[in-house]
Design an enzyme around this catalytic site. Structure first.
Site, short mmCIF file in Angstrom:
data_model
loop_
_atom_site.label_atom_id
_atom_site.label_comp_id
_atom_site.label_asym_id
_atom_site.label_seq_id
_atom_site.Cartn_x
_atom_site.Cartn_y
_atom_site.Cartn_z
N HIS A 258 0.85 -1.19 0.00
CA HIS A 258 0.00 0.00 0.00
C HIS A 258 0.88 1.23 0.00
O HIS A 258 1.96 1.22 0.59
CB HIS A 258 -0.90 0.02 1.25
CG HIS A 258 -2.06 0.96 1.12
ND1 HIS A 258 -1.96 2.28 1.46
CD2 HIS A 258 -3.31 0.77 0.64
CE1 HIS A 258 -3.12 2.87 1.21
NE2 HIS A 258 -3.95 1.98 0.72
N GLU A 316 -7.82 -5.39 -0.04
CA GLU A 316 -8.37 -6.15 -1.16
C GLU A 316 -8.34 -7.65 -0.95
O GLU A 316 -9.15 -8.38 -1.52
CB GLU A 316 -7.62 -5.80 -2.46
CG GLU A 316 -7.63 -4.33 -2.81
CD GLU A 316 -8.98 -3.82 -3.26
OE1 GLU A 316 -10.00 -4.23 -2.66
OE2 GLU A 316 -9.02 -3.03 -4.20
N1 ACO Z 1 3.92 -7.58 -4.53
C1 ACO Z 1 5.23 -7.60 -4.77
N2 ACO Z 1 6.01 -6.50 -4.72
C2 ACO Z 1 5.42 -5.34 -4.40
C3 ACO Z 1 4.05 -5.25 -4.12
C4 ACO Z 1 3.29 -6.43 -4.19
N3 ACO Z 1 1.99 -6.44 -3.95
N4 ACO Z 1 3.72 -3.96 -3.85
C5 ACO Z 1 4.86 -3.26 -3.95
N5 ACO Z 1 5.89 -4.10 -4.28
C6 ACO Z 1 7.28 -3.72 -4.48
C7 ACO Z 1 7.49 -3.12 -5.84
O1 ACO Z 1 7.82 -4.10 -6.82
C8 ACO Z 1 8.64 -2.21 -5.58
O2 ACO Z 1 9.83 -2.99 -5.48
P1 ACO Z 1 11.21 -2.49 -6.11
O3 ACO Z 1 11.43 -1.11 -5.58
O4 ACO Z 1 12.17 -3.51 -5.64
O5 ACO Z 1 10.98 -2.48 -7.58
C9 ACO Z 1 8.37 -1.70 -4.18
O6 ACO Z 1 7.59 -2.71 -3.55
C10 ACO Z 1 7.61 -0.38 -4.13
O7 ACO Z 1 6.54 -0.44 -5.03
P2 ACO Z 1 5.81 0.86 -5.56
O8 ACO Z 1 5.01 0.50 -6.76
O9 ACO Z 1 6.76 2.00 -5.69
O10 ACO Z 1 4.88 1.20 -4.37
P3 ACO Z 1 3.58 2.09 -4.50
O11 ACO Z 1 3.44 2.79 -3.21
O12 ACO Z 1 3.57 2.91 -5.71
O13 ACO Z 1 2.48 0.95 -4.70
C11 ACO Z 1 0.59 -0.37 -4.64
C12 ACO Z 1 1.36 0.73 -3.92
C13 ACO Z 1 0.26 0.09 -6.06
C14 ACO Z 1 -0.71 -0.63 -3.91
C15 ACO Z 1 1.45 -1.65 -4.69
O14 ACO Z 1 1.77 -2.09 -3.39
C16 ACO Z 1 0.80 -2.77 -5.49
O15 ACO Z 1 0.93 -2.81 -6.72
N6 ACO Z 1 0.07 -3.72 -4.80
C17 ACO Z 1 -0.64 -4.75 -5.51
C18 ACO Z 1 -1.97 -4.21 -6.03
C19 ACO Z 1 -2.99 -3.99 -4.93
O16 ACO Z 1 -3.17 -4.83 -4.04
N7 ACO Z 1 -3.69 -2.84 -5.03
C20 ACO Z 1 -4.72 -2.47 -4.06
C21 ACO Z 1 -4.24 -1.40 -3.14
S1 ACO Z 1 -5.45 -1.00 -1.91
C22 ACO Z 1 -6.55 0.02 -2.71
O17 ACO Z 1 -6.23 0.76 -3.59
C23 ACO Z 1 -7.96 -0.04 -2.30
#
Ligand code: ACO
Length: 382
Positions: A258, A316
């Site tokens: 998140h 989620e």
């Molecule tokens: N699985 C694996 N790796 C992850 C995940 C995940 N679910 N979430 C983040 N990471 C990793 C990324 O690959 C990245 O790694 P790196 O820097 O080594 O490349 C690091 O963590 C940071 O990721 P960002 O995308 O910069 O984090 P951001 O804050 O932008 O993302 C997000 C937040 C989009 C929710 C992300 O955690 C994600 O994609 N989760 C999966 C989708 C999801 O569950 N969305 C629902 C969110 S809740 C809502 O909106 C109601």
């Protein structure tokens, strides 16, 4: 250099405080969510949907007489304009994904209904269950269920889908879900809605934009894929291998991570408890146990693969489990999220119209300069 790395640019606006609000507070370090003054775990499982909607629109919990009048007002606004039903019919014939159909419906909900922003807010909140229900039944070749004004909002949503009055525990489980997701700070869809009304545009324009923002898999589109993961794993002993393979391929695990929470999303706990109660009362207990094991394995492996990130369970993961337990197909998970979040969108729009200013940030130009335009002579291919 990546565009986001230019000096002065805050990638994804992370950490930027772009509005003050009385509506909700997300404490990402403590893992706390406050909804208009109440902790989510206090409000969501106990209040009715109508009370929560009133709270967001009026800033306080209604007195009993106000609650009854508000519930009646919402119920009277449930019926969709005929043009919306026609659009949904066309969308169903084209097998349009439900979130696209909801976006199309949202855009014309205002037809023939001139109103104040508060009227628009109430109409949007009241109409979403019918828009989803009518669409889903048309898409399956079924006749839409007539609107009922004598059912509470959450029960009416389930009735619109199935045509049957749900037992109280099912309606309560959905109500807890809708309340839990009703608002969540300046998330992407709420921000989109606020940007739109900050130009003094109308609420339906803002809510239509918000539906589009919610649809994406990084925001509201995650629960379907989260449930797919649990089904793909199928048995606890396969969890490690399947999750490892996904992480080895560089894939994200839906339902985890998140932007704001660095610890477990408190909404995941509220929904996990609701799901546990619900599954214990006759649902598929094996699925619930499997999901808990998948969650534990995912958290362990995320810590191994991303040791410098603090990735935890988000809302989620248990949304998927709860809504699946309620018999909703995965395609309706995100539209159901929208039926809860429309309360927050509407309340943020009213707040923005009351107190806000045009939202207009700047961009850093990283393109070329000094180019000179020459029109290619006619007939010369370019
Ligand atoms: N699985 C694996 N790796 C992850 C995940 C995940 N679910 N979430 C983040 N990471 C990793 C990324 O690959 C990245 O790694 P790196 O820097 O080594 O490349 C690091 O963590 C940071 O990721 P960002 O995308 O910069 O984090 P951001 O804050 O932008 O993302 C997000 C937040 C989009 C929710 C992300 O955690 C994600 O994609 N989760 C999966 C989708 C999801 O569950 N969305 C629902 C969110 S809740 C809502 O909106 C109601």
């Amino acid at each position: 250099m990546a565009l986001a790395e230019h000096e002065g640019v805050t990638d994804g606006l992370e950490g930027i405080v772009a509005a003050a609000t009385r509506l909700s507070h997300v404490d990402g370090e403590a893992g706390q969510l406050i909804l208009a003054g109440y902790a989510v775990e206090d409000l969501a499982p106990h209040a009715s949907f109508e009370e929560v909607a009133y709270l967001f629109l009026h800033g306080r919990v209604p007195a009993p007489a106000e609650r009854a009048a508000f519930a009646q007002d919402l119920a009277r606004r449930r019926a969709l304009p005929p043009a919306v039903i026609e659009v949904l019919r066309e969308a169903a014939a084209a097998q349009t994904p439900p979130m696209d159909a909801l976006r199309m419906a949202a855009a014309i909900l205002s037809l023939g209904r001139p109103g104040t922003p508060l009227d628009d807010a109430l109409t949007a909140i009241a109409s979403f269950p019918a828009a989803v229900g009518v669409y889903w039944r048309l898409r399956r070749g079924e006749t839409p269920v007539p609107i009922r004004c004598d059912l509470p909002h959450a029960a009416h949503y389930l009735h619109q889908l199935s045509g049957a009055e749900p037992p109280p525990e099912r309606a309560r489980a959905l109500e807890t879900y809708l309340n839990t997701v009703s608002d969540h700070g300046l998330n992407a869809s709420t921000f989109a809605a606020r940007v739109i009304v900050s130009t003094q545009s109308d609420l339906f324009s803002a809510i239509t934009g918000a539906v589009g923002a919610l649809k994406g898999p990084l925001h509201g589109g995650a629960p379907g894929p989260a449930l797919d993961l649990v089904f793909e794993i199928g048995a606890p002993e396969r969890a490690e291998a399947v999750i490892r393979a996904r992480l080895d391929r560089g894939e994200r695990l839906m339902g985890f991570g998140h932007r704001v929470y660095r610890v477990r999303d408190p909404r995941a706990d509220v929904l996990a408890q609701a799901a546990e109660r619900f599954y214990a009362g006759g649902g598929d207990g094996r699925l619930y146990d499997l999901a808990r094991k998948v969650e534990a394995t995912a958290l362990r492996l995320l810590r191994e693969y991303k040791p410098d990130r603090r990735l935890d369970t988000n809302v989620e993961f248990y949304t998927a489990l709860l809504l699946h337990g309620l018999g909703l197909p995965a395609e309706l998970f995100t539209p159901t999220f929208a039926a809860g979040r429309v309360v927050g969108w509407a309340a943020h729009c009213l707040e923005q119209l009351r107190d806000g200013r045009l939202i207009r940030p700047q961009s850093h130009y990283a393109g070329p300069v000094g180019l000179h335009y020459h029109r290619a002579p006619a007939g010369v291919a370019s």
